[in-house]
Enzyme design. Structure first.
Site, PDB file in Angstrom:
ATOM      1  N   HIS A  60       0.835  -1.209   0.000  1.00  0.00           N
ATOM      2  CA  HIS A  60       0.000   0.000   0.000  1.00  0.00           C
ATOM      3  C   HIS A  60       0.869   1.259   0.000  1.00  0.00           C
ATOM      4  O   HIS A  60       1.186   1.808   1.050  1.00  0.00           O
ATOM      5  CB  HIS A  60      -0.925  -0.013   1.224  1.00  0.00           C
ATOM      6  CG  HIS A  60      -2.008   1.014   1.154  1.00  0.00           C
ATOM      7  ND1 HIS A  60      -3.258   0.813   1.682  1.00  0.00           N
ATOM      8  CD2 HIS A  60      -2.044   2.261   0.617  1.00  0.00           C
ATOM      9  CE1 HIS A  60      -4.012   1.877   1.474  1.00  0.00           C
ATOM     10  NE2 HIS A  60      -3.287   2.780   0.843  1.00  0.00           N
ATOM     11  N   ARG A  64       2.492   8.351  -6.709  1.00  0.00           N
ATOM     12  CA  ARG A  64       2.036   9.654  -7.258  1.00  0.00           C
ATOM     13  C   ARG A  64       2.304   9.862  -8.740  1.00  0.00           C
ATOM     14  O   ARG A  64       2.006  10.938  -9.258  1.00  0.00           O
ATOM     15  CB  ARG A  64       2.669  10.817  -6.491  1.00  0.00           C
ATOM     16  CG  ARG A  64       2.448  10.793  -4.990  1.00  0.00           C
ATOM     17  CD  ARG A  64       1.007  11.006  -4.633  1.00  0.00           C
ATOM     18  NE  ARG A  64       0.818  11.276  -3.214  1.00  0.00           N
ATOM     19  CZ  ARG A  64      -0.267  10.880  -2.546  1.00  0.00           C
ATOM     20  NH1 ARG A  64      -1.235  10.215  -3.153  1.00  0.00           N
ATOM     21  NH2 ARG A  64      -0.406  11.160  -1.271  1.00  0.00           N
ATOM     22  N   ASN A  94      -4.606   6.042  -7.389  1.00  0.00           N
ATOM     23  CA  ASN A  94      -5.159   7.411  -7.372  1.00  0.00           C
ATOM     24  C   ASN A  94      -4.153   8.433  -7.898  1.00  0.00           C
ATOM     25  O   ASN A  94      -3.751   9.361  -7.218  1.00  0.00           O
ATOM     26  CB  ASN A  94      -5.681   7.795  -5.973  1.00  0.00           C
ATOM     27  CG  ASN A  94      -4.622   7.752  -4.889  1.00  0.00           C
ATOM     28  OD1 ASN A  94      -3.567   7.146  -5.063  1.00  0.00           O
ATOM     29  ND2 ASN A  94      -4.886   8.403  -3.771  1.00  0.00           N
ATOM     30  N   ASN A 278      -6.049   9.749   6.529  1.00  0.00           N
ATOM     31  CA  ASN A 278      -7.343   9.119   6.320  1.00  0.00           C
ATOM     32  C   ASN A 278      -7.175   7.600   6.166  1.00  0.00           C
ATOM     33  O   ASN A 278      -6.477   7.182   5.250  1.00  0.00           O
ATOM     34  CB  ASN A 278      -7.986   9.690   5.051  1.00  0.00           C
ATOM     35  CG  ASN A 278      -9.425   9.280   4.913  1.00  0.00           C
ATOM     36  OD1 ASN A 278     -10.068   8.885   5.878  1.00  0.00           O
ATOM     37  ND2 ASN A 278      -9.940   9.349   3.697  1.00  0.00           N
ATOM     38  N   ASP A 305       0.745   2.717   3.788  1.00  0.00           N
ATOM     39  CA  ASP A 305      -0.091   3.772   3.194  1.00  0.00           C
ATOM     40  C   ASP A 305       0.765   5.025   2.970  1.00  0.00           C
ATOM     41  O   ASP A 305       0.343   6.150   3.236  1.00  0.00           O
ATOM     42  CB  ASP A 305      -1.307   4.087   4.082  1.00  0.00           C
ATOM     43  CG  ASP A 305      -2.324   4.965   3.342  1.00  0.00           C
ATOM     44  OD1 ASP A 305      -2.140   5.214   2.139  1.00  0.00           O
ATOM     45  OD2 ASP A 305      -3.298   5.403   3.990  1.00  0.00           O
ATOM     46  N   HIS A 309       3.218  14.132   0.480  1.00  0.00           N
ATOM     47  CA  HIS A 309       2.585  15.362  -0.013  1.00  0.00           C
ATOM     48  C   HIS A 309       3.605  16.482  -0.067  1.00  0.00           C
ATOM     49  O   HIS A 309       4.574  16.507   0.708  1.00  0.00           O
ATOM     50  CB  HIS A 309       1.421  15.763   0.885  1.00  0.00           C
ATOM     51  CG  HIS A 309       0.206  14.909   0.693  1.00  0.00           C
ATOM     52  ND1 HIS A 309      -0.529  14.912  -0.471  1.00  0.00           N
ATOM     53  CD2 HIS A 309      -0.388  14.002   1.506  1.00  0.00           C
ATOM     54  CE1 HIS A 309      -1.525  14.057  -0.365  1.00  0.00           C
ATOM     55  NE2 HIS A 309      -1.461  13.470   0.829  1.00  0.00           N
ATOM     56  N   PHE A 323      -4.771  14.791   3.300  1.00  0.00           N
ATOM     57  CA  PHE A 323      -4.635  13.632   4.191  1.00  0.00           C
ATOM     58  C   PHE A 323      -3.380  12.854   3.806  1.00  0.00           C
ATOM     59  O   PHE A 323      -3.143  12.616   2.618  1.00  0.00           O
ATOM     60  CB  PHE A 323      -5.816  12.683   3.986  1.00  0.00           C
ATOM     61  CG  PHE A 323      -7.132  13.123   4.558  1.00  0.00           C
ATOM     62  CD1 PHE A 323      -7.402  12.951   5.905  1.00  0.00           C
ATOM     63  CD2 PHE A 323      -8.128  13.661   3.736  1.00  0.00           C
ATOM     64  CE1 PHE A 323      -8.640  13.312   6.432  1.00  0.00           C
ATOM     65  CE2 PHE A 323      -9.363  14.022   4.251  1.00  0.00           C
ATOM     66  CZ  PHE A 323      -9.626  13.851   5.608  1.00  0.00           C
ATOM     67  N   GLY A 324      -2.615  12.379   4.771  1.00  0.00           N
ATOM     68  CA  GLY A 324      -1.552  11.448   4.421  1.00  0.00           C
ATOM     69  C   GLY A 324      -0.272  11.609   5.206  1.00  0.00           C
ATOM     70  O   GLY A 324       0.086  12.707   5.651  1.00  0.00           O
TER      71      GLY A 324
HETATM   72  O1  DOR Z   1      -4.296   9.646   4.209  1.00  0.00           O
HETATM   73  C1  DOR Z   1      -4.474   9.154   3.109  1.00  0.00           C
HETATM   74  N1  DOR Z   1      -3.809   9.604   2.028  1.00  0.00           N
HETATM   75  N2  DOR Z   1      -5.355   8.162   2.990  1.00  0.00           N
HETATM   76  C2  DOR Z   1      -5.725   7.687   1.793  1.00  0.00           C
HETATM   77  O2  DOR Z   1      -6.537   6.798   1.758  1.00  0.00           O
HETATM   78  C3  DOR Z   1      -5.166   8.262   0.554  1.00  0.00           C
HETATM   79  C4  DOR Z   1      -3.857   8.903   0.797  1.00  0.00           C
HETATM   80  C5  DOR Z   1      -3.370   9.773  -0.324  1.00  0.00           C
HETATM   81  O3  DOR Z   1      -3.472   9.388  -1.492  1.00  0.00           O
HETATM   82  O4  DOR Z   1      -2.817  10.842  -0.033  1.00  0.00           O
END
Ligand code: DOR
Length: 430
Positions: A60, A64, A94, A278, A305, A309, A323-324
């Site tokens: 996971h 990017r 994504n 998230n 995960d 960013h 989120f992340g």
């Molecule tokens: O915190 C998160 N960031 N949770 C996710 O499910 C997606 C991820 C992201 O792509 O930044």
């Protein structure tokens, strides 16, 4: 040139091995494992007082690319993977464009071959554009080699679409990885709903936003007899639902990220958006349930995960921040410190959660140290203590709430297909 890894404690849970052994690598393949193997002009890696494990596998991560190269690229994300001891990662769809057709799978495959430092596997999306409306071209993506499907970051809310997706995944014998979020309940929230949201005034996300979808997807998994893997479990109720689903004998697995078994929402402040993730950080009651799930096997694996960013996406008001958490470079030391040192989880179990178990979930023949297998090996100094400092990350994403934390267990070498990719803090050029 042959490589001899000398005097390391080899931990290979798949084969029940935990003893001091030497390993010889020839032409990228493990050619011998044994005691006191001769140096015979080989390149020596001295692993004395260290452990040698199968290369870690993270199913996971967000690399990017394509579309968000300012946050991470396949190159920087796989350097981060190597620095964290991961020799294989599976990347989430994504991106921009979303991974929903064979062209994009081909693009990532080709780019990974050219610029990737570790093995990159690809997860295709469940629905086109992650919009939850129509199913992606799963058949042709499977032909290009995707290992799973997921709309990670979002949940398809339409049950009929989900049933179709489960049936498709079953046809190709791949897991459906579910990001479980009832969007009508999370509805613009940023942190866990409860004491922390009251204290800070930040809009909350209830636990039910996660566990209602965990419940739905377990039911759909049962109805379609397919494989469900639940991503980033964060609530006590989810752990309990998964425990019960497993007792029924369903084809059901799940993962947890280090931040969800170490941190609680008590640390959240309006100023620190690095805590925004998230699903959100929850309460100590949830953390304890997750720990119990790790100990009793309800939780199968650790996955980071890894969500890098750029600073502009984080240095804004909490409710508007992305989120992340950037996770690849801290996962092992955080997990080792918290689970093995603080909570007495056997080290073999931790290694299993990072190697053979994730390999089984996505159906790849990796995650062990065996003669004739590709030499993906991680060497860790368990006694090495250090302080996490994201300015040192290879990842472009410096967003971690763990900055300043003292941890133990440092990855010293990462070997991918017999090549030393990472050695004592340095990435070796491709
Ligand atoms: O915190 C998160 N960031 N949770 C996710 O499910 C997606 C991820 C992201 O792509 O930044």
């Amino acid at each position: 040139m042959e490589i001899l890894i000398k005097n390391g404690r080899v931990i290979d849970p798949k084969n029940n091995i935990n003893e001091k052994l030497d390993i010889v690598i020839k032409d990228g393949i493990i050619s011998r494992i044994g005691k006191n193997l001769k140096e015979e002009g080989r390149n020596i890696i001295n692993a004395d007082k260290m452990i040698a494990t199968p290369g870690f596998i993270d199913i996971h991560v967000h690399l990017r690319e394509p579309g968000f190269e300012y946050k991470e690229t396949i190159e920087t994300g796989t350097m981060a993977a190597a620095a964290g001891g991961f020799t294989t990662v599976a990347c989430m769809p994504n991106t921009k464009p979303v991974v929903h057709s064979k062209e994009i799978v081909k693009y990532i495959k080709e780019k990974s071959k050219r610029t990737g430092y570790v093995n990159v596997l690809i997860i295709g999306s469940i629905t086109k554009g992650l919009e939850g409306k129509s199913i992606s071209d799963i058949n042709e993506m499977v032909e290009e080699g995707i290992v799973a499907i997921s709309d990670d970051g979002k949940t398809p809310m339409d049950n009929e679409i989900m049933i179709k997706a489960f049936k498709e995944a079953k046809k190709y014998n791949i897991p459906l990885i579910s990001h479980c979020e009832e969007h009508n309940l999370s509805n613009g929230g940023s942190i866990n709903l409860g004491r922390a949201s009251e204290r800070t005034g930040i809009k909350g996300i209830p636990s039910a936003a996660e566990y209602l979808i965990v419940k739905r997807d377990i039911e759909l998994c049962e109805a379609t007899l397919s494989k469900l893997h639940v991503a980033h479990v964060s609530t006590k109720e989810s752990v309990e639902l998964i425990r019960r689903g497993k007792l029924k004998g369903l084809n059901l697995t799940c993962e947890v990220a280090p931040h969800h078994f170490i941190l609680t929402d008590d640390i959240i402040s309006l100023k620190d958006t690095y805590t925004k993730v998230n699903p959100p950080l929850r309460t100590s009651k949830d953390v304890e349930a997750i720990i119990e799930g790790i100990f009793d096997g309800t939780i199968d694996i650790i996955a980071t995960d890894h969500a890098p960013h750029d600073e502009d996406s984080k240095k804004v008001e909490y409710s508007r921040a992305a989120f992340g958490i950037s996770g690849l470079e801290t996962a092992f030391s955080l997990s080792y410190t918290e689970l093995v040192l603080n909570r007495n989880l056997p080290i073999d179990r931790l290694v299993e959660m990072l190697t053979v178990k994730p390999a089984e979930i996505i159906g790849i023949d990796k995650g062990s140290i065996e003669i004739g297998e590709s030499a993906d090996i991680t060497i860790v100094d368990l006694n090495r203590e250090y302080t996490i400092d994201s300015r040192q990350f290879y990842s472009k994403g410096k967003n971690t709430p763990f900055n300043g934390r003292k941890v133990k267990g440092k990855v010293i070498y990462t070997i991918v297909g017999g090549k030393v990719i990472y050695e004592k803090g340095e990435i070796r050029c491709l």
